[in-house]
Design a protein around this motif. Structure first.
Motif, PDB file in Angstrom:
ATOM      1  N   TYR A 150      13.289  -6.477  -4.063  1.00  0.00           N
ATOM      2  CA  TYR A 150      13.693  -5.073  -4.146  1.00  0.00           C
ATOM      3  C   TYR A 150      15.101  -4.889  -3.586  1.00  0.00           C
ATOM      4  O   TYR A 150      15.946  -4.214  -4.184  1.00  0.00           O
ATOM      5  N   CYS A 198      -0.531  -1.899   2.514  1.00  0.00           N
ATOM      6  CA  CYS A 198      -0.210  -3.086   1.706  1.00  0.00           C
ATOM      7  C   CYS A 198      -1.481  -3.830   1.313  1.00  0.00           C
ATOM      8  O   CYS A 198      -1.633  -4.267   0.157  1.00  0.00           O
ATOM      9  N   THR A 232       8.380  -9.565  -1.921  1.00  0.00           N
ATOM     10  CA  THR A 232       8.555  -8.353  -2.726  1.00  0.00           C
ATOM     11  C   THR A 232       9.699  -7.515  -2.199  1.00  0.00           C
ATOM     12  O   THR A 232      10.505  -6.973  -2.970  1.00  0.00           O
ATOM     13  N   ASN A 233       9.794  -7.405  -0.878  1.00  0.00           N
ATOM     14  CA  ASN A 233      10.890  -6.623  -0.278  1.00  0.00           C
ATOM     15  C   ASN A 233      12.241  -7.273  -0.561  1.00  0.00           C
ATOM     16  O   ASN A 233      13.225  -6.577  -0.842  1.00  0.00           O
ATOM     17  N   GLN A 247       0.998   0.855   7.882  1.00  0.00           N
ATOM     18  CA  GLN A 247       1.650   0.417   6.655  1.00  0.00           C
ATOM     19  C   GLN A 247       1.104  -0.921   6.186  1.00  0.00           C
ATOM     20  O   GLN A 247       1.017  -1.181   4.979  1.00  0.00           O
ATOM     21  N   VAL A 249       8.165  -2.419   0.976  1.00  0.00           N
ATOM     22  CA  VAL A 249       9.500  -1.972   1.371  1.00  0.00           C
ATOM     23  C   VAL A 249       9.409  -1.052   2.587  1.00  0.00           C
ATOM     24  O   VAL A 249      10.196  -1.162   3.539  1.00  0.00           O
ATOM     25  N   LYS A 250       8.437  -0.152   2.571  1.00  0.00           N
ATOM     26  CA  LYS A 250       8.249   0.756   3.705  1.00  0.00           C
ATOM     27  C   LYS A 250       7.854  -0.022   4.966  1.00  0.00           C
ATOM     28  O   LYS A 250       8.305   0.301   6.072  1.00  0.00           O
ATOM     29  N   ASP A 257       3.069  -2.037  -8.353  1.00  0.00           N
ATOM     30  CA  ASP A 257       4.135  -1.072  -8.072  1.00  0.00           C
ATOM     31  C   ASP A 257       3.929  -0.421  -6.703  1.00  0.00           C
ATOM     32  O   ASP A 257       4.879  -0.281  -5.922  1.00  0.00           O
ATOM     33  N   ALA A 258       2.688  -0.031  -6.444  1.00  0.00           N
ATOM     34  CA  ALA A 258       2.391   0.588  -5.150  1.00  0.00           C
ATOM     35  C   ALA A 258       2.540  -0.431  -4.018  1.00  0.00           C
ATOM     36  O   ALA A 258       2.986  -0.089  -2.920  1.00  0.00           O
ATOM     37  N   GLU A 273       4.655  -2.900  -3.980  1.00  0.00           N
ATOM     38  CA  GLU A 273       6.098  -3.067  -3.738  1.00  0.00           C
ATOM     39  C   GLU A 273       6.620  -1.938  -2.865  1.00  0.00           C
ATOM     40  O   GLU A 273       7.352  -2.170  -1.893  1.00  0.00           O
ATOM     41  N   GLU A 274       6.240  -0.721  -3.180  1.00  0.00           N
ATOM     42  CA  GLU A 274       6.699   0.428  -2.396  1.00  0.00           C
ATOM     43  C   GLU A 274       6.203   0.329  -0.955  1.00  0.00           C
ATOM     44  O   GLU A 274       6.951   0.597  -0.006  1.00  0.00           O
TER      45      GLU A 274
END
Length: 230
Positions: free
Chosen positions: A199, A136, A195-196, A132, A153-154, A146-147, A149-150
């Motif tokens: 969110y 990032c 970023t997390n 992961q 979070v993951k 956007d990617a 950020e996703e």
């Protein structure tokens, strides 16, 4: 790379030990032991072996009789065997009447195997974290916010799962060095954390707004009650 370096360094060290034994005329070697060893290593650890492949008993410094085994009877030479790939064991010269047995064979194989399975799950979770982090880095490099950020979070979710799993098992320890990825520096790490947090804040605000809307509807308040998070 880490696996190759560890295995190569271990192989060199073991070859040096064998050469030292041959130079000094020492025939017996002792294998150290630790909990949670992989199955084949667990059967061989803590034992004394003979390099000339004989078996029998020998006495230590205190006159205690110890059984020794043929080196050919061990799992040495197999990839997942004693002193094989990724093995963390070492061998030491054992001189009868001089040395003391400091390591002992595995007594509870079931407990050892349970711990081994737990460590393997931890290794898998660590691999997920590293994977992961690379995601990032990739999205940060191409500028896809956007990617990114996703992926951030993951990443935090996977790190949380790893932490919970390690904390739940008393014999496991968090190994931050196994979670590191070259290139995932302080800047990328800080951006992922920030970023997390943003969110999670948006999620909390949305949950609060949803709660307010639900309470207003239950109270029979009519009109436009839709709220939007900041």
């Amino acid at each position: 790379i880490n696996m190759v370096m560890r295995t190569t360094a271990g192989s060199v060290a073991n070859e040096v030990q064998t050469a030292r034994c041959e130079d000094m005329g020492v025939n017996l070697i002792q294998i150290d032991s630790h909990s949670g060893a992989r199955p084949k290593c667990a059967k061989d650890q803590g034992k004394i072996f003979s390099l000339d492949n004989t078996s029998g008993t020998v006495e230590d410094l205190n006159g205690r009789k110890i059984r020794y085994y043929s080196w050919n009877s061990s799992s040495y030479g197999e990839p997942d065997g004693i002193l094989g790939i990724n093995c963390g064991h070492h061998k030491y010269p054992f001189i009868p009447g001089v040395n003391i047995q400091r390591y002992f064979p595995t007594e509870d194989m079931d407990a050892n195997n349970r711990l081994y399975k737990q460590t393997q799950i931890q290794r898998a979770l660590e691999r997920d974290v590293r994977k992961q982090k690379r995601a990032c880095m990739m999205f940060d490099e191409i500028g896809d916010r956007d990617a990114f950020e996703e992926a951030s979070v993951k990443l935090k979710a996977k790190e949380a799962v790893l932490k919970i799993y390690v904390d739940k098992h008393e014999h496991l320890n968090r190994r931050k060095d196994r979670e590191q990825v070259v290139g995932f520096d302080k800047r990328v790490s800080a951006e992922a954390v920030g970023t997390n947090k943003k969110y999670q804040k948006r999620l909390a605000e949305k949950a609060q707004n949803d709660k307010i809307i639900s309470e207003m509807k239950e109270a029979g308040i009519k009109g436009d009650v839709e709220l939007s998070p900041r």
